[in-house]
Design a protein around this motif. Structure first.
Motif, short mmCIF file in Angstrom:
data_model
loop_
_atom_site.label_atom_id
_atom_site.label_comp_id
_atom_site.label_asym_id
_atom_site.label_seq_id
_atom_site.Cartn_x
_atom_site.Cartn_y
_atom_site.Cartn_z
N GLN A 492 0.81 -1.21 0.00
CA GLN A 492 0.00 0.00 0.00
C GLN A 492 0.85 1.27 0.00
O GLN A 492 0.33 2.37 -0.20
CB GLN A 492 -0.91 0.01 1.23
N ASN A 493 2.16 1.15 0.24
CA ASN A 493 3.04 2.32 0.29
C ASN A 493 4.34 2.01 -0.46
O ASN A 493 5.41 1.95 0.13
CB ASN A 493 3.34 2.70 1.74
N PRO A 494 4.27 1.78 -1.76
CA PRO A 494 5.48 1.42 -2.50
C PRO A 494 6.55 2.50 -2.50
O PRO A 494 7.72 2.20 -2.72
CB PRO A 494 4.96 1.15 -3.92
N GLN A 495 6.16 3.75 -2.20
CA GLN A 495 7.17 4.82 -2.15
C GLN A 495 8.15 4.60 -0.99
O GLN A 495 9.25 5.14 -1.00
CB GLN A 495 6.49 6.18 -2.00
N GLY A 496 7.74 3.81 0.00
CA GLY A 496 8.62 3.53 1.13
C GLY A 496 9.61 2.42 0.86
O GLY A 496 10.41 2.08 1.74
N CYS A 497 9.57 1.86 -0.35
CA CYS A 497 10.51 0.81 -0.73
C CYS A 497 11.64 1.47 -1.52
O CYS A 497 11.49 1.74 -2.72
CB CYS A 497 9.82 -0.24 -1.59
N ALA A 498 12.75 1.74 -0.86
CA ALA A 498 13.79 2.54 -1.51
C ALA A 498 15.15 2.26 -0.89
O ALA A 498 15.25 1.74 0.21
CB ALA A 498 13.46 4.03 -1.37
N VAL A 499 16.19 2.57 -1.63
CA VAL A 499 17.55 2.61 -1.08
C VAL A 499 18.16 3.97 -1.44
O VAL A 499 17.89 4.50 -2.52
CB VAL A 499 18.43 1.46 -1.63
N PRO A 500 18.95 4.55 -0.49
CA PRO A 500 19.21 4.05 0.85
C PRO A 500 17.91 3.85 1.63
O PRO A 500 16.91 4.50 1.35
CB PRO A 500 20.07 5.14 1.48
#
Length: 566
Positions: A492-500
């Motif tokens: 529901q929050n793909p923007q929170g899947c990130a690196v770093p």
């Protein structure tokens, strides 16, 4: 945040960790010398011993864990509504940035050669007070760099027949794919021994092991909680004889203890790793790894055969059957991947990160038992600059129940009597959850940033892998870091899947570079800027949505041309 994720850290407890720290070994039979085909109808199955490797993550309900610190293959959520994998109620996962090599050439999926120069550590000892500016060694950055290949195992997920060396095993339409295991040819850096409950074979040399992980689950999401992720493990040996029984059912302390025949390699050595489906006589074949140290002339090998004690595992009762593992696919085309790993599997070059945190001191003393009269003292909690930079444990923000296993600088590990550890630190993987608050060395710019060591290590210098002498035509960068981003990354929050990692105090993530060194194009990993960086962290720019909403949380590039020049 999704309700299925929120508060899940409470499923862990200090009491559980302490209880799980007692490991008792029992005698096991040897199967060396057994000759059997890949499907030996006449060979009797073997019941698991009381201690072994039935579950790489250490949560088998019927067998005590031989070791709690193997670098296991990361598992995706098996059902559509389970974005993360839980082993007997415990989240498991870690961070594996990788480069996948793509080719349609026949044999590219089952015959590959990597040549690399092993890195050098600084002459200065590691320091622990200034995250991002400390002296670091490779064991703090990656506990197990590895090369990967998919294996045929009809007793692994999705519990379907597989034909060795065939692209027909690829998932297609309603077919979930042929039963597949995953092989990781792992290298272990020096400096933090012993291997049985830590990272290294010794303080000065590299060693390596062939590992094959299977998954006892089917496509409907049913699994055997007694042996969820069985693993075969064998060091690369100069005489090709495993140091101990490699099978999940019969492995013992000798399995994970190097002996006089274990191939040891020096920092700075140039080593060549050849992995292929080899003839073993009698019309039979099995997967073989051959490592040749081109600097010293030493070499070692391992064959994943029934004759060497390798076994696959019965989905229903966890029994083992002597088995000749063989590669799953013929080519390394993009669609050739097993269906249960978080990473898109294939021919991979990977660096296992998120497993080390330096400390100024450790507390919470526990005792690990490895058999009659053999114990080792460890600790649960890390204190110092790195821990202070991240959220406290255990909390909803921190996610980690403990930092274990932890050891003090100078520790010689009781009955193991190993060389003294070079730094105080924690392995962050006693519960196989990795560094969920991203406060370890791996998430600071302490990685190689130049070709020589000091204050950070020098990089691996890896030549382009070849198959039958030909270069792979495509590449794909990938990381499964989002699977460990519990607080920020959900469908529901793909923007929170990130690196770093969005909540990581170091604000850094390592990346791959292709550079010309000594007149040759080589792959580097870390913080190098001497060549093509492919956009640095933009290497991992795209959420793999076709897998993400099935539970596969990873970031990847598109399949890109593999540059022929640099």
């Amino acid at each position: 945040m999704a309700g299925s994720i929120k508060g899940h850290w409470r499923a862990w407890s200090i009491g559980m960790v302490g209880a799980g720290a007692t490991v008792v070994l029992v005698a096991s039979q040897s199967l060396f010398g057994v000759t059997a085909s890949a499907a030996p109808a006449a060979v009797k199955s073997v019941r698991p011993n009381a201690t072994g490797l039935l579950d790489c993550n250490g949560y088998s309900k019927i067998q005590k864990a031989l070791t709690r610190k193997l670098a296991c293959t990361d598992i995706r959520g098996i059902t559509r509504y389970s974005p993360r994998f839980y082993d007997n109620g415990h989240y498991i996962g870690h961070d594996e940035p990788s480069t996948r090599f793509i080719s349609h050439r026949p044999g590219s999926g089952n015959n590959v050669t990597f040549t690399e120069r092993l890195p050098m550590d600084p002459t200065a000892m590691p320091t622990t007070s200034h995250p991002g500016h400390d002296v670091t060694h490779w064991f703090e950055l990656s506990v197990a760099p590895w090369f990967g290949m998919s294996m045929c195992d009809p007793n692994s997920y999705p519990q379907t027949k597989c034909t060795p060396n065939s692209d027909s095993n690829a998932p297609q339409g309603a077919f979930p794919g042929g039963g597949g295991a995953f092989m990781e040819m792992q290298f272990y850096p020096p400096g933090f021994a012993p291997f049985a409950d830590s990272v290294s074979c010794n303080n000065t040399q590299w060693c390596a092991a062939l590992t094959i992980d299977s998954l006892e689950a089917n496509n409907a999401g049913h699994m055997n909680n007694n042996c969820i992720e069985p693993v075969n493990f064998a060091f690369i040996q100069r005489n090709g004889v495993p140091a101990g029984p490699p099978s999940p059912q019969l492995s013992d302390l000798s399995t994970v203890t190097p002996n006089s025949q274990t191939l040891m390699m020096n920092p700075g050595d140039v080593v060549r790793t050849h992995m292929w489906d080899a003839s073993i006589g009698g019309g039979k074949r099995a997967f073989r790894v051959q490592i040749t140290d081109l600097t010293t002339g030493q070499s070692g090998f391992m064959v994943a055969s029934a004759a060497n004690g390798f076994m696959n595992t019965n989905f229903f009762n966890c029994d083992g059957t002597p088995f000749n593992f063989q590669p799953l696919f013929n080519t390394a085309r993009p669609q050739n991947s097993i269906g249960w790993s978080v990473l898109i599997s294939g021919i991979l070059n990977q660096f296992e990160i998120g497993h080390f945190e330096p400390c100024s001191k450790v507390t919470g003393k526990i005792s690990l038992q490895f058999g009659p009269g053999l114990t080792d003292t460890s600790w649960l909690e890390c204190h110092g600059a790195y821990e202070n930079a991240g959220p406290p444990d255990p909390t909803q923000e921190g996610q980690e129940p403990t930092d274990a296993l932890c050891y003090k600088k100078g520790d010689t590990h009781d009955g193991f009597n190993t060389p003294p550890n070079l730094v105080t630190g924690c392995l962050d993987d006693f519960t196989q959850n990795g560094d969920l608050d991203f406060d370890g060395t791996d998430y600071y710019p302490d990685f190689p940033n130049k070709l020589t060591a000091g204050p950070f290590p020098s990089p691996f210098l890896q030549g382009q892998p070849t198959t039958a002498g030909a270069r792979y035509s495509g590449i794909q960068f990938e990381t499964d870091a989002p699977a460990s981003e519990i607080n920020t990354c959900v469908p529901q929050n793909p923007q929170g899947c990130a690196v770093p990692p969005p909540n990581g105090p170091g604000h850094f993530y390592p990346y791959y570079t292709l550079a010309k060194v000594g007149g040759q194009c080589v792959w580097e990993f870390g913080h190098m800027s001497n060549g093509n960086t492919f956009g640095r962290d933009q290497q991992y720019a795209h959420l793999v949505e076709h897998g993400f909403f099935k539970g596969q949380l990873d970031l990847a590039s598109a399949v890109l041309p593999n540059p022929s020049t640099c």
